[in-house]
Design an enzyme around this catalytic site. Sequence first.
Site, mmCIF file in Angstrom:
data_model
loop_
_atom_site.group_PDB
_atom_site.id
_atom_site.type_symbol
_atom_site.label_atom_id
_atom_site.label_comp_id
_atom_site.label_asym_id
_atom_site.label_seq_id
_atom_site.Cartn_x
_atom_site.Cartn_y
_atom_site.Cartn_z
ATOM 1 C CD GLN A 103 -54.002 89.685 18.775
ATOM 2 O OE1 GLN A 103 -52.827 89.681 18.812
ATOM 3 N NE2 GLN A 103 -54.536 91.016 19.769
ATOM 4 C CG ASN A 104 -60.462 86.450 20.150
ATOM 5 O OD1 ASN A 104 -59.502 86.712 19.891
ATOM 6 N ND2 ASN A 104 -61.449 87.681 20.599
ATOM 7 C CG ASP A 106 -64.082 83.815 19.386
ATOM 8 O OD1 ASP A 106 -64.671 84.506 18.633
ATOM 9 O OD2 ASP A 106 -63.385 83.617 20.703
ATOM 10 C CG HIS A 121 -54.440 86.645 14.318
ATOM 11 N ND1 HIS A 121 -53.844 86.399 15.197
ATOM 12 C CD2 HIS A 121 -53.740 87.041 13.955
ATOM 13 C CE1 HIS A 121 -53.167 87.286 16.043
ATOM 14 N NE2 HIS A 121 -52.699 87.507 14.962
ATOM 15 N N GLY A 189 -58.128 92.869 26.151
ATOM 16 C CA GLY A 189 -58.664 91.495 26.515
ATOM 17 C C GLY A 189 -57.111 90.809 25.205
ATOM 18 N N PRO A 216 -57.208 92.778 33.167
ATOM 19 C CG PRO A 216 -57.738 90.385 33.473
ATOM 20 C CD PRO A 216 -58.241 91.634 32.439
ATOM 21 C CD GLU A 217 -53.438 89.243 35.564
ATOM 22 O OE1 GLU A 217 -52.878 89.427 35.915
ATOM 23 O OE2 GLU A 217 -54.354 88.794 36.128
HETATM 24 P P1 OAD Z 1 -53.302 85.834 25.098
HETATM 25 O O1 OAD Z 1 -54.132 84.110 25.890
HETATM 26 O O2 OAD Z 1 -52.022 85.840 25.264
HETATM 27 O O3 OAD Z 1 -53.229 87.171 25.891
HETATM 28 C C1 OAD Z 1 -55.123 86.864 26.663
HETATM 29 C C2 OAD Z 1 -55.394 88.117 27.611
HETATM 30 O O4 OAD Z 1 -56.531 88.299 27.651
HETATM 31 C C3 OAD Z 1 -53.880 88.108 28.787
HETATM 32 O O5 OAD Z 1 -53.385 89.404 28.693
HETATM 33 C C4 OAD Z 1 -55.728 88.236 29.946
HETATM 34 O O6 OAD Z 1 -54.713 89.035 31.213
HETATM 35 C C5 OAD Z 1 -56.743 88.834 28.989
HETATM 36 N N1 OAD Z 1 -57.574 88.715 29.407
HETATM 37 C C6 OAD Z 1 -58.455 87.179 30.016
HETATM 38 N N2 OAD Z 1 -59.389 87.748 31.042
HETATM 39 C C7 OAD Z 1 -59.910 88.553 30.586
HETATM 40 C C8 OAD Z 1 -61.181 89.443 30.700
HETATM 41 N N3 OAD Z 1 -62.254 89.258 31.155
HETATM 42 N N4 OAD Z 1 -61.196 90.653 30.176
HETATM 43 C C9 OAD Z 1 -60.189 91.203 29.412
HETATM 44 N N5 OAD Z 1 -58.632 90.701 29.626
HETATM 45 C C10 OAD Z 1 -59.152 89.466 30.030
HETATM 46 O O7 OAD Z 1 -54.475 85.886 24.138
HETATM 47 P P2 OAD Z 1 -54.558 86.563 22.838
HETATM 48 O O8 OAD Z 1 -53.667 88.485 23.165
HETATM 49 O O9 OAD Z 1 -55.663 87.268 21.906
HETATM 50 O O10 OAD Z 1 -52.745 83.354 17.506
HETATM 51 O O11 OAD Z 1 -52.859 86.680 22.012
HETATM 52 C C11 OAD Z 1 -52.683 86.834 20.575
HETATM 53 C C12 OAD Z 1 -52.406 85.540 19.700
HETATM 54 O O12 OAD Z 1 -51.668 84.350 20.125
HETATM 55 C C13 OAD Z 1 -53.424 84.771 19.238
HETATM 56 O O13 OAD Z 1 -54.606 85.288 18.223
HETATM 57 C C14 OAD Z 1 -53.297 83.331 18.868
HETATM 58 C C15 OAD Z 1 -52.472 83.343 19.586
HETATM 59 O O14 OAD Z 1 -50.895 82.333 19.820
HETATM 60 C C16 OAD Z 1 -52.377 82.996 16.697
HETATM 61 O O15 OAD Z 1 -52.725 82.050 16.819
HETATM 62 C C17 OAD Z 1 -51.564 83.165 15.623
#
Ligand code: OAD
Length: 252
Positions: A103-104, A106, A121, A189, A216-217
């Site tokens: 979904q990234n 970057d 995305h 993640g 982690p969450e």
């Molecule tokens: P989120 O910000 O919703 O979630 C990030 C997740 O990564 C959280 O559950 C954290 O606990 C976890 N996390 C943080 N650090 C971590 C690590 N070191 N290792 C593993 N996990 C870790 O991001 P996404 O799920 O990617 O869409 O969000 C989904 C979509 O919502 C994105 O693609 C974007 C956003 O709005 C659009 O822009 C269309």
Amino acid sequence: MTTIPLSPALVERLRDSGPILALTGAGVSAESGLATFRGPGGMWEGRDPMELATPEAFADDPHTVWRFYAWRREQAAAASPNPAHRALAELESGRDDFTLVTQNVDGLHERAGSRGVIRLHGTLWRLRCSVEGTERDDLRDDLGPLPPRCECGALLRPAVVWFGESLPEEALERAMHAARRAGVVLVAGTSSLVYPAAALPEIAQRAGAYVVEINPEETPLSALADERLAGAAGQILPAVAEAAAAASRDRS
Ligand code: OAD
């Protein structure tokens, strides 16, 4: 060398269960210093996604939207892939039945060496004409404070999926196909809140896959996952890649 012990069930699955699908979200880039979206310090804290990540926002105030994405391009350009990205690139190079869906936007998976990334995305590194829909790569870090214009005169926008927009059809179809045939799904993640990406692990599981959450969450996926590895992707994915490589050696 790995310091993270994996469960015997996962090691066995990596050896015997067939194709592996990895689904990643912003958390895999957190260890590269890029902010996730949700939670404390997340990109959506103190910002309204409806004012920054919708076609309506771009139509109303293209400069503000462009500045947000210009900032994100700068951040992504200054970041480097971390061990999570590299482990997924290794997994891909070590076997021909691996699919990475992200979904990234970057570009860090690609910079770590992943070749066949399915980008649900879109990407920050392409621009799309807001009228004609034509796209072009643009890898420059700094595109200036104002959206550039297409040859047709219309504004160019980042080729990312905004709220209210459909996902790229071909990418979604390929991701669904990989989910239906996967033996193991590594979900790393992501908060598993945004659909249709969040549906992929469940689709895979219904078709027989073993679903592993690396985060982690806890998330809405946690209760459904066959296994939860509560920790940082940059620590856990290298151990998984190593176990998968060992499993491939065992099989050959
Ligand atoms: P989120 O910000 O919703 O979630 C990030 C997740 O990564 C959280 O559950 C954290 O606990 C976890 N996390 C943080 N650090 C971590 C690590 N070191 N290792 C593993 N996990 C870790 O991001 P996404 O799920 O990617 O869409 O969000 C989904 C979509 O919502 C994105 O693609 C974007 C956003 O709005 C659009 O822009 C269309």
